[in-house]
Design an enzyme around this catalytic site. Structure first.
Site, PDB file in Angstrom:
ATOM      1  N   HIS A  41     -12.180   0.238  -4.796  1.00  0.00           N
ATOM      2  CA  HIS A  41     -11.131   0.553  -3.818  1.00  0.00           C
ATOM      3  C   HIS A  41     -11.372  -0.164  -2.488  1.00  0.00           C
ATOM      4  O   HIS A  41     -10.451  -0.310  -1.689  1.00  0.00           O
ATOM      5  CB  HIS A  41     -11.109   2.072  -3.597  1.00  0.00           C
ATOM      6  CG  HIS A  41      -9.749   2.635  -3.329  1.00  0.00           C
ATOM      7  ND1 HIS A  41      -8.579   2.073  -3.794  1.00  0.00           N
ATOM      8  CD2 HIS A  41      -9.366   3.749  -2.637  1.00  0.00           C
ATOM      9  CE1 HIS A  41      -7.545   2.807  -3.402  1.00  0.00           C
ATOM     10  NE2 HIS A  41      -7.997   3.821  -2.697  1.00  0.00           N
ATOM     11  N   ASN A  87      -6.016   6.433   3.343  1.00  0.00           N
ATOM     12  CA  ASN A  87      -4.714   7.101   3.319  1.00  0.00           C
ATOM     13  C   ASN A  87      -4.001   7.127   4.661  1.00  0.00           C
ATOM     14  O   ASN A  87      -2.835   7.507   4.742  1.00  0.00           O
ATOM     15  CB  ASN A  87      -4.876   8.539   2.814  1.00  0.00           C
ATOM     16  CG  ASN A  87      -5.360   8.589   1.381  1.00  0.00           C
ATOM     17  OD1 ASN A  87      -5.578   7.560   0.745  1.00  0.00           O
ATOM     18  ND2 ASN A  87      -5.538   9.786   0.863  1.00  0.00           N
ATOM     19  N   ASP A 112      -6.589  -3.344  -3.440  1.00  0.00           N
ATOM     20  CA  ASP A 112      -6.906  -3.370  -4.870  1.00  0.00           C
ATOM     21  C   ASP A 112      -5.651  -3.066  -5.676  1.00  0.00           C
ATOM     22  O   ASP A 112      -4.723  -2.440  -5.168  1.00  0.00           O
ATOM     23  CB  ASP A 112      -7.997  -2.348  -5.193  1.00  0.00           C
ATOM     24  CG  ASP A 112      -7.598  -0.937  -4.783  1.00  0.00           C
ATOM     25  OD1 ASP A 112      -7.279  -0.735  -3.590  1.00  0.00           O
ATOM     26  OD2 ASP A 112      -7.591  -0.033  -5.632  1.00  0.00           O
ATOM     27  N   ASN A 133      -2.063   4.747  -1.900  1.00  0.00           N
ATOM     28  CA  ASN A 133      -1.884   5.574  -0.705  1.00  0.00           C
ATOM     29  C   ASN A 133      -2.009   4.799   0.605  1.00  0.00           C
ATOM     30  O   ASN A 133      -1.369   5.150   1.601  1.00  0.00           O
ATOM     31  CB  ASN A 133      -2.883   6.742  -0.719  1.00  0.00           C
ATOM     32  CG  ASN A 133      -2.536   7.768  -1.775  1.00  0.00           C
ATOM     33  OD1 ASN A 133      -1.372   7.989  -2.090  1.00  0.00           O
ATOM     34  ND2 ASN A 133      -3.551   8.391  -2.349  1.00  0.00           N
TER      35      ASN A 133
END
Length: 208
Positions: A41, A87, A112, A133
């Site tokens: 991530h 986020n 990603d 997100n």
């Protein structure tokens, strides 16, 4: 007095050079902290860190993120690694676009992508958040999906219900073997984005 005036003139001259350069905001998405450093991530952070290592510049912690600048052929790159956690990335992107007076078309967000095979590069000028997100928050804060995003494939090699574990998991030994070459290619893509333009870069790098 003369020394002061010379210093002042040089400072103003440098400011004009800085202001006259074409500016680009390059945002690598990720999560702060050692626990996330080597996860899939965090590829956005990893690409920018690799770029800094190769070109020998460093990041400084500033408002809403770690920031670095880099000049190349009349272009000024402003690199941003938001420290708001993934986020809430939109707040940092919005702030630095405004602070540096960078037009939206010169924004590039690196993230990603589960829907692309490992190491596949894809540059797009717009699109949905795809369930990501970080992109979802950027879209919300900017009020548009029309911004450039550079997606780095991490594949979807996980079993049902294991997506979060996979995304927040570390690279496998096999992936790590090929990661350096993919990072080098990613740096080339970022440079091309500013030097050759988004369309030429898409033609040259997408799927490569």
């Amino acid at each position: 007095m003369w020394r002061f005036l010379t210093h002042l003139f040089r400072k103003e001259s440098n400011k004009k050079d800085h202001d006259s350069m074409k500016k680009y905001l390059i945002v690598g998405l990720g999560n702060i902290g050692d626990d996330y450093k080597n996860t899939r991530h965090n590829i956005g952070f990893k690409i920018l860190d690799y770029f800094a290592e190769q070109e020998q510049f460093s990041f400084e912690t500033q408002k809403l993120g770690d920031v670095a600048t880099y000049k190349l052929k009349g272009r000024l790159f402003v690199f941003l690694k938001p420290n708001t956690y993934m986020n809430l990335s939109g707040k940092a992107v919005q702030y630095w676009l405004a602070k540096e007076n960078i037009p939206l078309e010169n924004l590039l967000v690196i993230t990603d992508d589960l829907n692309l095979p490992f190491g596949t590069l894809r540059l797009k000028t717009k699109g949905s958040d795809g369930g990501h997100n970080g992109l979802k928050d950027i879209q919300s804060k900017l009020g548009t999906t029309n911004y450039n995003r550079f997606r780095f494939g991490i594949s979807d090699a996980f079993s049902k219900g294991k997506q979060i574990d996979y995304v927040l998991g570390e690279w496998t030994e096999e992936e790590t073997k090929h990661l350096k070459e993919r990072l080098e290619k990613s740096v080339e893509l970022i440079k091309s984005f500013a030097l050759a333009g988004v369309n030429n870069t898409m033609n040259a790098f997408n799927g490569k």
